[in-house]
Design an enzyme around this catalytic site. Structure first.
Site, PDB file in Angstrom:
ATOM      1  N   GLU A 252       0.945  -1.153   0.236  1.00  0.00           N
ATOM      2  CA  GLU A 252      -0.011   0.358  -0.357  1.00  0.00           C
ATOM      3  C   GLU A 252       0.883   1.158  -0.281  1.00  0.00           C
ATOM      4  O   GLU A 252       1.789   1.274   1.088  1.00  0.00           O
ATOM      5  CB  GLU A 252      -1.095   0.264   1.583  1.00  0.00           C
ATOM      6  CG  GLU A 252      -2.196   0.738   1.432  1.00  0.00           C
ATOM      7  CD  GLU A 252      -2.017   2.016   1.792  1.00  0.00           C
ATOM      8  OE1 GLU A 252      -1.676   2.837   0.903  1.00  0.00           O
ATOM      9  OE2 GLU A 252      -1.730   2.650   2.984  1.00  0.00           O
ATOM     10  N   CYS A 288      -1.403   9.697   2.402  1.00  0.00           N
ATOM     11  CA  CYS A 288      -1.277   8.769   1.659  1.00  0.00           C
ATOM     12  C   CYS A 288      -2.909   8.852   0.688  1.00  0.00           C
ATOM     13  O   CYS A 288      -3.220   8.785  -0.486  1.00  0.00           O
ATOM     14  CB  CYS A 288      -0.707   7.316   1.265  1.00  0.00           C
ATOM     15  SG  CYS A 288      -2.230   6.598   2.190  1.00  0.00           S
TER      16      CYS A 288
END
Length: 482
Positions: A252, A288
């Site tokens: 991720e 993010c």
């Protein structure tokens, strides 16, 4: 539970003095050392991997029932909730977490453990019928030893989430937190050690500062899977390191997500406040999932920008321990310099500074940067293409829905995104066309859904119910005669 104790490494159920000394752990709000962290040697990381391997191959965890594992995870959840105040105090000091982030950063972790406990009991063999005689039994088995590498921005919840999923699936783990937030991982180890029946060696926590020791967690042949959250550049290095042994990966990585405001949107003040948070000020932009590109039609551009600028200037930036603070510091001097350089580069490329752009007034110490809004951003410019990881929002204009989708998809990333509009069907239609892992429509994000991204945002999916546990398992098909 002391938060700044002289922690040691946690290997095979015991606390071990570090071979390579200790390194400073710095409070980003004051720039002062709050503790020293144990620096694991290459040999000690190797020992942690060996402990996890033994615990999986011959320890009681491999033969534990799903109910046994669920019991341990419920113990973990109870203890995390009991000690949430202490973890929040650590979060304020070690990585600059402010009060309005507490639920997502701290309190939610305990509930995640309890949820993982429930999911563990749902892992059953699945009979499948199809062409041919007999029945096919689909069985999912734990992969083995999982190396967990976590970042510094949401360290506690990510440490807990990944350990939860790996353990619920039946694996053993070696957790390596970021050297910028080592105490988050070691404090979790202390909770596991003192408040759960998780056997020795099932969870090991090492905090090396050196690259060689960290790399071992991607190359050692005794590791079966790597679960990584961090930058796309490091994620690519992890892939290369894991490739020779074809280790299973869950990556991720970064994002440069777009938030599209359609021309029929009724732009309320509450919508703008949520937008500023989701696009810019959440954990000082160090997330993010931020929607760091805001796409506006000409008809709404000036009004939305003016109102966002006013909101940005009202954000209270300061020490996370002040309950009135809405946005804390960046994690380090290097990160502050990176954000400053990105803003300067954007202005050199023709963007205009609408708000922020520097250190907030009255804050002499700490790695602080104002909420910053840039307008006139070209879709191909560096600031529109590269992840800044700071409180910087780039505003781009678009012509129509097709153009908005094209601009949103003009990215190497595809992690998150948002669409705002009065016509929900139209907004969902636009969301379907964005190449990204998850999209919020009118501020409603996906619930307990798979989390991950397209393109350089990684692959594999975290969370998302039982499917999140399946990421940490291998599928076996068994043919059963009729």
């Amino acid at each position: 539970m002391g938060l700044v104790d002289a922690y040691r490494l946690y290997i095979d159920g015991g606390w071990v003095e570090p071979d390579d000394g200790r390194y400073d752990d710095v409070d980003p709000a004051t720039e002062k050392t709050i503790a020293t962290a144990p620096d694991a040697s290459v040999g000690q990381v190797r020992e942690a991997i060996g402990a996890a391997r033994r615990a999986f191959d011959s320890g009681p965890w491999g033969t534990a029932t799903p109910e046994d594992r669920a019991g341990c995870l419920n113990q973990l959840g109870d203890a995390l909730l009991k000690h949430a105040d202490e973890f929040f105090a650590l979060a304020q000091t070690e990585w600059g977490c402010v009060a309005n982030e507490r639920m997502m950063q701290i309190d939610g972790a305990g509930y995640m453990s309890m949820h993982a406990a429930q999911l563990a009991t749902k892992l059953t063999d699945e009979p499948v019928t199809g062409i041919g005689a007999g029945t096919t039994l689909l069985r999912r088995e734990p992969l083995g030893v999982v190396s967990i590498l976590t970042p510094w921005n949401f360290p506690h919840c990510l440490n807990v989430m990944k350990v939860n999923n790996a353990l619920a699936a039946g694996n053993t783990v070696v957790l390596k937190p970021s050297p910028l937030t080592p105490l988050a991982g070691l404090a979790l180890a202390r909770i596991i050690d003192e408040h759960t029946d998780i056997p020795p060696g099932v969870v090991n926590v090492v905090t090396p500062s050196g690259l060689d020791a960290a790399k071992l967690l991607t190359t050692d042949p005794r590791i079966d899977m790597i679960s990584f959250t961090g930058s796309s550049a490091v994620g690519c290095e992890v892939m290369r390191a894991a490739g020779d042994a074809m280790k299973r990966l869950l990556l991720e990585c970064g994002g440069k997500s777009a938030s599209i405001v359609l021309d029929d949107a009724q732009v309320s003040d509450e919508m703008l406040r949520q937008m500023l948070f989701d696009c810019c000020s959440l954990h000082a932009g160090q997330a993010c999932i931020l929607h760091s590109r805001l796409l506006l039609p000409d008809s709404l551009h000036d009004d939305v920008v003016d109102r966002l600028v006013a909101l940005a200037r009202d954000v209270k930036v300061g020490d996370p321990r002040d309950p009135e603070t809405q946005m804390g510091p960046l994690i380090s001097a290097a990160q502050l310099q990176r954000v400053q350089a990105h803003v300067a580069g954007a202005l050199d490329e023709g963007a205009k500074l609408a708000a922020g752009g520097g250190r907030p007034a009255g804050l002499g110490a700490g790695y602080y940067f104002e909420p910053t809004i840039l307008t006139g951003v070209d879709p191909d410019s560096t600031i529109a293409q590269e992840e800044v990881f700071g409180p910087v929002l780039s505003v781009l204009r678009y012509r129509d829905d097709d153009d908005a989708v094209a601009v949103a998809n003009n990215s190497r990333y595809g992690l998150s995104g948002a669409v705002w509009g009065a016509d929900v069907d139209r907004a969902v239609g636009v969301a379907r066309r964005i190449r990204t892992g998850q999209v919020a429509v009118n501020g409603v994000g996906p619930g307990d859904a798979p989390f991950g991204g397209f393109k350089l945002s990684g692959f594999g999916r975290e969370s998302g119910g039982v499917s999140g546990l399946h990421q940490y398992m291998e599928v076996k098909a068994i043919g059963v005669p009729a």
